[in-house]
Design a protein around this motif. Structure first.
Motif, PDB file in Angstrom:
ATOM      1  N   TYR A 141      14.969 -20.433  -4.733  1.00 16.94           N
ATOM      2  CA  TYR A 141      14.317 -20.393  -3.423  1.00 16.94           C
ATOM      3  C   TYR A 141      15.326 -20.076  -2.323  1.00 16.94           C
ATOM      4  O   TYR A 141      16.465 -20.521  -2.386  1.00 16.94           O
ATOM      5  CB  TYR A 141      13.714 -21.758  -3.095  1.00 16.94           C
ATOM      6  N   HIS A 142      14.897 -19.312  -1.325  1.00 16.21           N
ATOM      7  CA  HIS A 142      15.696 -19.156  -0.117  1.00 16.21           C
ATOM      8  C   HIS A 142      14.785 -18.920   1.073  1.00 16.21           C
ATOM      9  O   HIS A 142      13.673 -18.437   0.909  1.00 16.21           O
ATOM     10  CB  HIS A 142      16.717 -18.020  -0.234  1.00 16.21           C
ATOM     11  N   VAL A 143      15.257 -19.324   2.247  1.00 18.80           N
ATOM     12  CA  VAL A 143      14.556 -18.930   3.462  1.00 18.80           C
ATOM     13  C   VAL A 143      15.162 -17.600   3.846  1.00 18.80           C
ATOM     14  O   VAL A 143      16.352 -17.491   4.113  1.00 18.80           O
ATOM     15  CB  VAL A 143      14.717 -19.982   4.583  1.00 18.80           C
ATOM     16  N   MET A 144      14.330 -16.571   3.794  1.00 13.51           N
ATOM     17  CA  MET A 144      14.861 -15.229   4.007  1.00 13.51           C
ATOM     18  C   MET A 144      14.750 -14.849   5.483  1.00 13.51           C
ATOM     19  O   MET A 144      13.698 -14.981   6.101  1.00 13.51           O
ATOM     20  CB  MET A 144      14.076 -14.241   3.138  1.00 13.51           C
ATOM     21  N   LEU A 145      15.879 -14.418   6.022  1.00 11.49           N
ATOM     22  CA  LEU A 145      15.966 -13.980   7.414  1.00 11.49           C
ATOM     23  C   LEU A 145      15.927 -12.462   7.385  1.00 11.49           C
ATOM     24  O   LEU A 145      16.887 -11.814   6.958  1.00 11.49           O
ATOM     25  CB  LEU A 145      17.264 -14.489   8.039  1.00 11.49           C
ATOM     26  N   ILE A 177       9.661 -17.720   3.298  1.00 12.35           N
ATOM     27  CA  ILE A 177      10.194 -18.401   2.117  1.00 12.35           C
ATOM     28  C   ILE A 177      10.082 -17.410   0.953  1.00 12.35           C
ATOM     29  O   ILE A 177       9.027 -16.820   0.735  1.00 12.35           O
ATOM     30  CB  ILE A 177       9.385 -19.669   1.777  1.00 12.35           C
ATOM     31  N   HIS A 178      11.194 -17.218   0.250  1.00  9.60           N
ATOM     32  CA  HIS A 178      11.207 -16.315  -0.894  1.00  9.60           C
ATOM     33  C   HIS A 178      11.731 -17.039  -2.127  1.00  9.60           C
ATOM     34  O   HIS A 178      12.433 -18.042  -2.016  1.00  9.60           O
ATOM     35  CB  HIS A 178      12.119 -15.116  -0.621  1.00  9.60           C
ATOM     36  N   GLU A 179      11.406 -16.472  -3.268  1.00 10.25           N
ATOM     37  CA  GLU A 179      11.948 -16.997  -4.512  1.00 10.25           C
ATOM     38  C   GLU A 179      12.462 -15.840  -5.366  1.00 10.25           C
ATOM     39  O   GLU A 179      11.744 -14.865  -5.593  1.00 10.25           O
ATOM     40  CB  GLU A 179      10.865 -17.778  -5.275  1.00 10.25           C
ATOM     41  N   CYS A 186      18.851  -6.538  -0.005  1.00 15.05           N
ATOM     42  CA  CYS A 186      18.763  -7.667  -0.922  1.00 15.05           C
ATOM     43  C   CYS A 186      19.533  -8.851  -0.333  1.00 15.05           C
ATOM     44  O   CYS A 186      20.705  -8.719  -0.030  1.00 15.05           O
ATOM     45  CB  CYS A 186      19.380  -7.254  -2.260  1.00 15.05           C
ATOM     46  N   PRO A 187      18.887 -10.003  -0.133  1.00 16.56           N
ATOM     47  CA  PRO A 187      19.583 -11.104   0.527  1.00 16.56           C
ATOM     48  C   PRO A 187      20.245 -12.075  -0.438  1.00 16.56           C
ATOM     49  O   PRO A 187      21.042 -12.901  -0.039  1.00 16.56           O
ATOM     50  CB  PRO A 187      18.445 -11.818   1.241  1.00 16.56           C
ATOM     51  N   ASP A 188      19.919 -11.995  -1.712  1.00 14.04           N
ATOM     52  CA  ASP A 188      20.293 -13.076  -2.627  1.00 14.04           C
ATOM     53  C   ASP A 188      21.112 -12.573  -3.813  1.00 14.04           C
ATOM     54  O   ASP A 188      22.303 -12.874  -3.926  1.00 14.04           O
ATOM     55  CB  ASP A 188      19.007 -13.769  -3.111  1.00 14.04           C
ATOM     56  N   GLY A 224      14.278  -9.928  -9.304  1.00 12.58           N
ATOM     57  CA  GLY A 224      13.467  -9.541  -8.160  1.00 12.58           C
ATOM     58  C   GLY A 224      13.251 -10.746  -7.281  1.00 12.58           C
ATOM     59  O   GLY A 224      13.742 -11.830  -7.577  1.00 12.58           O
ATOM     60  N   MET A 225      12.509 -10.569  -6.190  1.00 15.75           N
ATOM     61  CA  MET A 225      12.149 -11.747  -5.401  1.00 15.75           C
ATOM     62  C   MET A 225      10.764 -11.564  -4.837  1.00 15.75           C
ATOM     63  O   MET A 225      10.270 -10.450  -4.687  1.00 15.75           O
ATOM     64  CB  MET A 225      13.169 -12.015  -4.307  1.00 15.75           C
ATOM     65  N   LYS A 226      10.125 -12.699  -4.579  1.00 16.02           N
ATOM     66  CA  LYS A 226       8.768 -12.640  -4.051  1.00 16.02           C
ATOM     67  C   LYS A 226       8.585 -13.626  -2.909  1.00 16.02           C
ATOM     68  O   LYS A 226       9.293 -14.630  -2.817  1.00 16.02           O
ATOM     69  CB  LYS A 226       7.766 -12.903  -5.174  1.00 16.02           C
TER      70      LYS A 226
HETATM   71 CU   LIG Z   1      14.164 -12.887  -0.234  1.00 15.09          CU
END
Ligand SMILES: [Cu+2]
Lengths: 157, 195
Positions: free
Chosen positions: A118-122, A84-86, B63-65, A96-98
Protein backbone atom coordinates in the motif's frame (compact mmCIF):
# COMPACT_ATOMS: atom_id res chain seq x y z
CA UNK A 1 45.56 -36.42 -1.73
CA UNK A 2 44.38 -35.30 1.69
CA UNK A 3 45.43 -31.75 0.82
CA UNK A 4 43.15 -31.83 -2.22
CA UNK A 5 40.29 -33.17 -0.15
CA UNK A 6 40.69 -30.35 2.31
CA UNK A 7 40.89 -27.80 -0.49
CA UNK A 8 37.66 -29.04 -2.03
CA UNK A 9 35.82 -29.12 1.24
CA UNK A 10 36.85 -25.53 1.93
CA UNK A 11 35.81 -24.56 -1.61
CA UNK A 12 32.38 -26.06 -1.00
CA UNK A 13 32.21 -24.19 2.27
CA UNK A 14 33.03 -20.89 0.57
CA UNK A 15 30.42 -21.66 -2.07
CA UNK A 16 27.79 -22.28 0.59
CA UNK A 17 28.74 -19.05 2.33
CA UNK A 18 28.33 -17.08 -0.90
CA UNK A 19 25.01 -18.76 -1.57
CA UNK A 20 23.70 -17.92 1.87
CA UNK A 21 24.89 -14.35 1.84
CA UNK A 22 21.57 -12.61 2.14
CA UNK A 23 21.07 -8.89 2.26
CA UNK A 24 19.82 -7.54 5.53
CA UNK A 25 17.20 -4.95 4.78
CA UNK A 26 17.22 -2.20 7.37
CA UNK A 27 13.70 -1.60 8.60
CA UNK A 28 12.39 1.92 8.79
CA UNK A 29 9.82 1.01 11.36
CA UNK A 30 9.83 3.47 14.21
CA UNK A 31 9.72 1.85 17.60
CA UNK A 32 6.15 2.23 18.75
CA UNK A 33 5.21 1.69 22.32
CA UNK A 34 2.28 -0.67 22.46
CA UNK A 35 0.14 1.66 24.52
CA UNK A 36 -3.35 0.45 25.12
CA UNK A 37 -6.21 2.34 23.59
CA UNK A 38 -4.04 4.36 21.26
CA UNK A 39 -4.45 4.92 17.59
CA UNK A 40 -1.36 6.30 15.90
CA UNK A 41 0.45 6.74 12.62
CA UNK A 42 4.17 6.08 12.78
CA UNK A 43 7.29 6.06 10.62
CA UNK A 44 5.90 8.25 7.84
CA UNK A 45 8.20 8.97 4.91
CA UNK A 46 7.96 10.06 1.27
CA UNK A 47 10.12 9.21 -1.69
CA UNK A 48 11.93 12.10 -3.41
CA UNK A 49 10.41 13.10 -6.74
CA UNK A 50 10.39 16.10 -9.03
CA UNK A 51 7.63 18.62 -9.72
CA UNK A 52 4.88 17.27 -12.04
CA UNK A 53 5.98 13.70 -11.33
CA UNK A 54 4.63 11.23 -8.79
CA UNK A 55 5.66 10.09 -5.37
CA UNK A 56 4.46 7.78 -2.63
CA UNK A 57 3.96 8.21 1.10
CA UNK A 58 4.51 5.27 3.46
CA UNK A 59 3.64 4.80 7.15
CA UNK A 60 2.11 2.42 9.66
CA UNK A 61 -1.37 2.66 11.07
CA UNK A 62 -1.17 1.28 14.61
CA UNK A 63 -4.59 0.64 16.07
CA UNK A 64 -4.32 -0.52 19.69
CA UNK A 65 -7.98 0.07 20.38
CA UNK A 66 -10.92 -2.29 20.34
CA UNK A 67 -12.60 -0.22 17.63
CA UNK A 68 -12.00 -0.88 13.96
CA UNK A 69 -11.67 2.01 11.53
CA UNK A 70 -11.37 2.52 7.79
CA UNK A 71 -8.94 4.69 5.84
CA UNK A 72 -11.13 6.46 3.30
CA UNK A 73 -8.47 8.45 1.51
CA UNK A 74 -5.85 11.15 1.86
CA UNK A 75 -5.29 14.75 0.88
CA UNK A 76 -2.28 17.00 0.55
CA UNK A 77 -1.24 20.30 -0.99
CA UNK A 78 1.82 18.51 -2.35
CA UNK A 79 0.06 17.05 -5.36
CA UNK A 80 -2.79 17.62 -7.79
CA UNK A 81 -4.34 14.26 -6.95
CA UNK A 82 -3.86 12.01 -3.92
CA UNK A 83 -5.04 8.40 -3.94
CA UNK A 84 -4.56 5.18 -2.02
CA UNK A 85 -2.77 2.65 -4.24
CA UNK A 86 -1.60 -0.89 -3.87
CA UNK A 87 1.33 -2.46 -5.70
CA UNK A 88 0.70 -6.02 -6.81
CA UNK A 89 2.70 -8.84 -8.33
CA UNK A 90 0.78 -10.43 -11.17
CA UNK A 91 3.18 -13.32 -11.57
CA UNK A 92 6.47 -13.83 -13.40
CA UNK A 93 7.84 -10.71 -11.73
CA UNK A 94 5.27 -8.52 -13.46
CA UNK A 95 4.50 -5.63 -11.12
CA UNK A 96 1.62 -3.21 -11.31
CA UNK A 97 -0.44 -0.99 -9.07
CA UNK A 98 -4.09 -0.24 -8.63
CA UNK A 99 -6.27 2.40 -7.05
CA UNK A 100 -7.81 1.19 -3.78
CA UNK A 101 -10.95 2.93 -2.54
CA UNK A 102 -10.64 2.16 1.18
CA UNK A 103 -8.33 0.26 3.53
CA UNK A 104 -9.92 -1.40 6.58
CA UNK A 105 -8.03 -1.15 9.88
CA UNK A 106 -9.21 -3.88 12.24
CA UNK A 107 -9.35 -3.50 16.01
CA UNK A 108 -5.95 -4.20 17.64
CA UNK A 109 -4.09 -4.39 14.36
CA UNK A 110 -1.35 -2.67 12.39
CA UNK A 111 -1.66 -1.86 8.70
CA UNK A 112 1.58 -1.19 6.89
CA UNK A 113 1.90 1.16 3.98
CA UNK A 114 5.29 0.14 2.61
CA UNK A 115 7.23 -0.27 -0.64
CA UNK A 116 5.72 -2.97 -2.88
CA UNK A 117 2.45 -2.74 -0.94
CA UNK A 118 0.00 0.00 0.00
CA UNK A 119 1.03 3.60 -0.57
CA UNK A 120 -0.59 6.99 -0.57
CA UNK A 121 0.21 8.10 -4.07
CA UNK A 122 0.96 11.76 -4.69
CA UNK A 123 0.11 12.30 -8.34
CA UNK A 124 1.33 15.36 -10.21
CA UNK A 125 3.55 17.02 -7.60
CA UNK A 126 3.25 20.80 -7.20
CA UNK A 127 6.91 21.07 -6.18
CA UNK A 128 10.14 19.08 -5.97
CA UNK A 129 10.32 16.76 -2.96
CA UNK A 130 14.00 16.56 -2.02
CA UNK A 131 15.73 14.32 0.51
CA UNK A 132 15.68 16.03 3.90
CA UNK A 133 12.39 17.90 3.31
CA UNK A 134 9.54 17.47 5.78
CA UNK A 135 6.00 17.43 4.43
CA UNK A 136 2.41 17.06 5.62
CA UNK A 137 -0.18 14.60 4.42
CA UNK A 138 -3.70 14.27 5.83
CA UNK A 139 -5.26 10.86 6.21
CA UNK A 140 -9.05 10.59 6.32
CA UNK A 141 -10.51 7.90 8.57
CA UNK A 142 -14.17 6.95 8.78
CA UNK A 143 -14.37 7.16 12.59
CA UNK A 144 -11.40 9.28 13.64
CA UNK A 145 -11.77 11.83 10.92
CA UNK A 146 -8.71 13.65 9.64
CA UNK A 147 -5.26 12.80 10.95
CA UNK A 148 -2.33 14.98 9.85
CA UNK A 149 0.98 13.18 9.51
CA UNK A 150 4.46 14.63 9.16
CA UNK A 151 6.59 12.72 6.69
CA UNK A 152 10.31 13.01 6.00
CA UNK A 153 11.45 12.88 2.37
CA UNK A 154 14.19 10.27 1.88
CA UNK A 155 15.65 7.66 -0.44
CA UNK A 156 14.79 4.33 1.10
CA UNK A 157 14.11 0.71 0.36
CA UNK B 1 40.36 -46.94 -3.11
CA UNK B 2 42.30 -44.19 -4.85
CA UNK B 3 40.07 -44.59 -7.89
CA UNK B 4 36.97 -44.17 -5.72
CA UNK B 5 38.46 -41.08 -4.16
CA UNK B 6 39.29 -39.72 -7.62
CA UNK B 7 35.70 -40.23 -8.73
CA UNK B 8 34.55 -38.51 -5.56
CA UNK B 9 36.78 -35.53 -6.37
CA UNK B 10 35.70 -35.46 -10.00
CA UNK B 11 32.04 -35.34 -8.99
CA UNK B 12 32.77 -32.41 -6.70
CA UNK B 13 34.80 -30.56 -9.32
CA UNK B 14 31.87 -30.90 -11.73
CA UNK B 15 29.42 -29.82 -9.03
CA UNK B 16 31.48 -26.74 -8.20
CA UNK B 17 32.10 -25.78 -11.83
CA UNK B 18 28.42 -26.17 -12.71
CA UNK B 19 27.34 -24.23 -9.62
CA UNK B 20 29.66 -21.42 -10.73
CA UNK B 21 28.08 -21.53 -14.20
CA UNK B 22 24.64 -21.26 -12.62
CA UNK B 23 25.70 -18.03 -10.95
CA UNK B 24 25.51 -16.47 -14.41
CA UNK B 25 23.03 -18.69 -16.23
CA UNK B 26 22.35 -16.55 -19.32
CA UNK B 27 24.29 -15.75 -22.45
CA UNK B 28 22.06 -13.45 -24.52
CA UNK B 29 23.84 -11.07 -26.86
CA UNK B 30 21.91 -7.82 -27.24
CA UNK B 31 21.69 -5.97 -30.58
CA UNK B 32 22.71 -2.32 -30.93
CA UNK B 33 20.13 0.42 -30.35
CA UNK B 34 20.41 4.14 -31.00
CA UNK B 35 19.12 5.80 -27.84
CA UNK B 36 19.39 9.20 -26.21
CA UNK B 37 20.57 9.99 -22.67
CA UNK B 38 19.39 12.45 -19.99
CA UNK B 39 21.55 15.17 -21.58
CA UNK B 40 20.04 14.52 -25.05
CA UNK B 41 23.30 12.96 -26.23
CA UNK B 42 23.05 10.08 -28.71
CA UNK B 43 24.15 6.79 -27.23
CA UNK B 44 24.45 3.40 -28.90
CA UNK B 45 23.38 0.80 -26.37
CA UNK B 46 25.04 -1.43 -25.26
CA UNK B 47 28.10 -0.70 -27.45
CA UNK B 48 28.94 2.58 -25.71
CA UNK B 49 29.97 0.60 -22.63
CA UNK B 50 32.00 -2.05 -24.42
CA UNK B 51 34.69 -3.40 -22.11
CA UNK B 52 32.62 -2.51 -19.07
CA UNK B 53 30.19 -4.53 -17.01
CA UNK B 54 26.64 -3.14 -17.32
CA UNK B 55 23.94 -3.02 -14.65
CA UNK B 56 20.70 -2.20 -16.48
CA UNK B 57 17.36 -1.29 -14.90
CA UNK B 58 14.04 -0.86 -16.73
CA UNK B 59 11.75 1.90 -15.48
CA UNK B 60 9.07 4.49 -16.20
CA UNK B 61 9.27 7.71 -14.21
CA UNK B 62 5.54 7.99 -13.43
CA UNK B 63 5.97 4.85 -11.35
CA UNK B 64 6.00 5.89 -7.67
CA UNK B 65 6.87 2.61 -5.99
CA UNK B 66 8.51 -0.26 -7.90
CA UNK B 67 10.77 1.73 -10.26
CA UNK B 68 12.08 4.06 -7.53
CA UNK B 69 12.88 0.92 -5.53
CA UNK B 70 14.80 -0.51 -8.48
CA UNK B 71 16.58 2.83 -8.96
CA UNK B 72 17.40 3.04 -5.26
CA UNK B 73 18.79 -0.50 -5.34
CA UNK B 74 21.03 0.43 -8.28
CA UNK B 75 22.26 3.43 -6.33
CA UNK B 76 23.12 1.14 -3.36
CA UNK B 77 25.00 -1.24 -5.71
CA UNK B 78 26.88 1.72 -7.22
CA UNK B 79 27.89 2.98 -3.79
CA UNK B 80 29.01 -0.46 -2.57
CA UNK B 81 31.18 -0.86 -5.68
CA UNK B 82 32.65 2.59 -5.12
CA UNK B 83 33.42 1.77 -1.49
CA UNK B 84 35.00 -1.50 -2.59
CA UNK B 85 37.15 0.28 -5.20
CA UNK B 86 35.61 -1.81 -7.98
CA UNK B 87 35.62 0.14 -11.23
CA UNK B 88 34.65 -0.72 -14.80
CA UNK B 89 30.92 -0.96 -14.11
CA UNK B 90 28.44 1.20 -16.04
CA UNK B 91 24.88 1.76 -14.78
CA UNK B 92 21.99 2.28 -17.19
CA UNK B 93 18.30 2.94 -16.58
CA UNK B 94 16.18 2.48 -19.68
CA UNK B 95 12.67 3.93 -19.87
CA UNK B 96 9.95 1.85 -21.50
CA UNK B 97 7.67 4.92 -21.54
CA UNK B 98 9.40 7.17 -24.10
CA UNK B 99 6.23 9.24 -24.68
CA UNK B 100 6.54 10.63 -21.13
CA UNK B 101 10.20 10.08 -20.40
CA UNK B 102 11.95 12.72 -22.45
CA UNK B 103 15.64 13.39 -21.61
CA UNK B 104 14.72 16.39 -19.41
CA UNK B 105 12.24 14.26 -17.42
CA UNK B 106 14.88 11.58 -16.87
CA UNK B 107 17.39 14.21 -15.84
CA UNK B 108 15.01 15.62 -13.21
CA UNK B 109 14.19 12.10 -12.01
CA UNK B 110 17.91 11.53 -11.35
CA UNK B 111 18.68 14.98 -9.97
CA UNK B 112 15.94 15.09 -7.36
CA UNK B 113 17.24 11.77 -5.99
CA UNK B 114 20.83 13.07 -5.81
CA UNK B 115 22.01 10.21 -8.02
CA UNK B 116 25.65 10.00 -9.06
CA UNK B 117 25.59 10.12 -12.87
CA UNK B 118 29.37 9.78 -13.29
CA UNK B 119 28.89 6.14 -14.38
CA UNK B 120 25.10 6.06 -14.77
CA UNK B 121 23.03 6.95 -17.84
CA UNK B 122 19.27 7.30 -18.13
CA UNK B 123 18.24 6.30 -21.64
CA UNK B 124 15.15 6.79 -23.75
CA UNK B 125 14.48 6.69 -27.47
CA UNK B 126 11.84 6.69 -30.15
CA UNK B 127 8.88 4.40 -29.60
CA UNK B 128 9.70 1.69 -32.17
CA UNK B 129 13.31 1.42 -30.97
CA UNK B 130 12.31 1.09 -27.31
CA UNK B 131 9.60 -1.42 -28.23
CA UNK B 132 12.12 -3.56 -30.10
CA UNK B 133 14.73 -3.29 -27.36
CA UNK B 134 12.48 -4.30 -24.47
CA UNK B 135 11.09 -7.16 -26.54
CA UNK B 136 14.59 -8.44 -27.22
CA UNK B 137 15.62 -8.37 -23.56
CA UNK B 138 12.30 -9.90 -22.46
CA UNK B 139 10.85 -6.94 -20.58
CA UNK B 140 7.08 -6.61 -20.82
CA UNK B 141 5.31 -3.28 -20.14
CA UNK B 142 1.53 -3.02 -20.55
CA UNK B 143 -0.34 0.25 -19.89
CA UNK B 144 -3.12 -0.53 -17.42
CA UNK B 145 -4.54 1.67 -14.68
CA UNK B 146 -4.65 5.41 -15.30
CA UNK B 147 -5.43 8.63 -13.46
CA UNK B 148 -7.05 11.69 -14.99
CA UNK B 149 -5.54 14.79 -13.39
CA UNK B 150 -7.48 17.98 -12.74
CA UNK B 151 -7.04 19.78 -16.05
CA UNK B 152 -7.78 16.67 -18.05
CA UNK B 153 -4.37 15.15 -18.69
CA UNK B 154 -4.17 11.40 -18.28
CA UNK B 155 -1.39 9.34 -16.73
CA UNK B 156 -0.91 5.67 -17.51
CA UNK B 157 0.62 3.20 -15.13
CA UNK B 158 2.32 0.15 -16.56
CA UNK B 159 2.15 -3.39 -15.36
CA UNK B 160 5.74 -4.27 -16.10
CA UNK B 161 8.57 -6.71 -15.59
CA UNK B 162 10.50 -5.93 -12.42
CA UNK B 163 14.01 -6.17 -13.82
CA UNK B 164 17.69 -5.43 -13.37
CA UNK B 165 20.01 -7.16 -15.86
CA UNK B 166 23.68 -7.86 -15.56
CA UNK B 167 25.59 -7.66 -18.86
CA UNK B 168 29.20 -8.63 -19.36
CA UNK B 169 31.97 -6.68 -21.09
CA UNK B 170 30.79 -7.85 -24.53
CA UNK B 171 27.19 -6.63 -24.12
CA UNK B 172 25.78 -10.07 -23.34
CA UNK B 173 23.07 -10.52 -20.69
CA UNK B 174 24.38 -12.98 -18.09
CA UNK B 175 21.70 -12.76 -15.41
CA UNK B 176 18.37 -11.12 -14.62
CA UNK B 177 17.17 -10.10 -11.16
CA UNK B 178 13.85 -8.76 -9.82
CA UNK B 179 14.85 -5.08 -9.71
CA UNK B 180 12.82 -3.93 -6.71
CA UNK B 181 13.69 -7.00 -4.63
CA UNK B 182 17.26 -7.67 -5.77
CA UNK B 183 19.68 -9.09 -3.21
CA UNK B 184 22.51 -6.57 -3.25
CA UNK B 185 25.19 -9.06 -2.18
CA UNK B 186 24.16 -11.51 -4.89
CA UNK B 187 24.73 -9.05 -7.74
CA UNK B 188 27.92 -7.76 -6.10
CA UNK B 189 29.29 -11.32 -6.11
CA UNK B 190 28.17 -11.79 -9.72
CA UNK B 191 29.89 -8.54 -10.76
CA UNK B 192 33.10 -9.67 -9.04
CA UNK B 193 32.94 -13.02 -10.85
CA UNK B 194 32.87 -11.12 -14.19
CA UNK B 195 36.00 -9.10 -13.37
CU1 LIG C 1 0.55 4.18 -6.98
Amino acid sequence: MKKFGLLFISLIFVNLLIGCNQEKVPGNKAKVKKLKNTFSISGAWIRPAAKNMNSACYFEVVNNTSKPDTLLGAESDLAKTVQIHETFNSGKDMMGMKHVKVVPVKANSTVQFKPSGYHVMLIGLNEDLKPGDTERVTLKFKNRGKVVIIAKVKNNR
Amino acid sequence: MITKFNIFLLVFVIAIVSSCRNNLPLSEKVSSYRLIDQDSTQVTFPDFAKGKILVVGYIFTNCPDVCPLTTNNMSIIQEKLKNGNISGVQFVSISFDPATDKPSVLKKFAEVRNLDLSNWKFLTGDKPTIKKLIKEVGVVAIPSDSTVLPGGSKQYYYVHTDRISLMDQSGTIRKNYPGSKIKINEILQDIKSLK
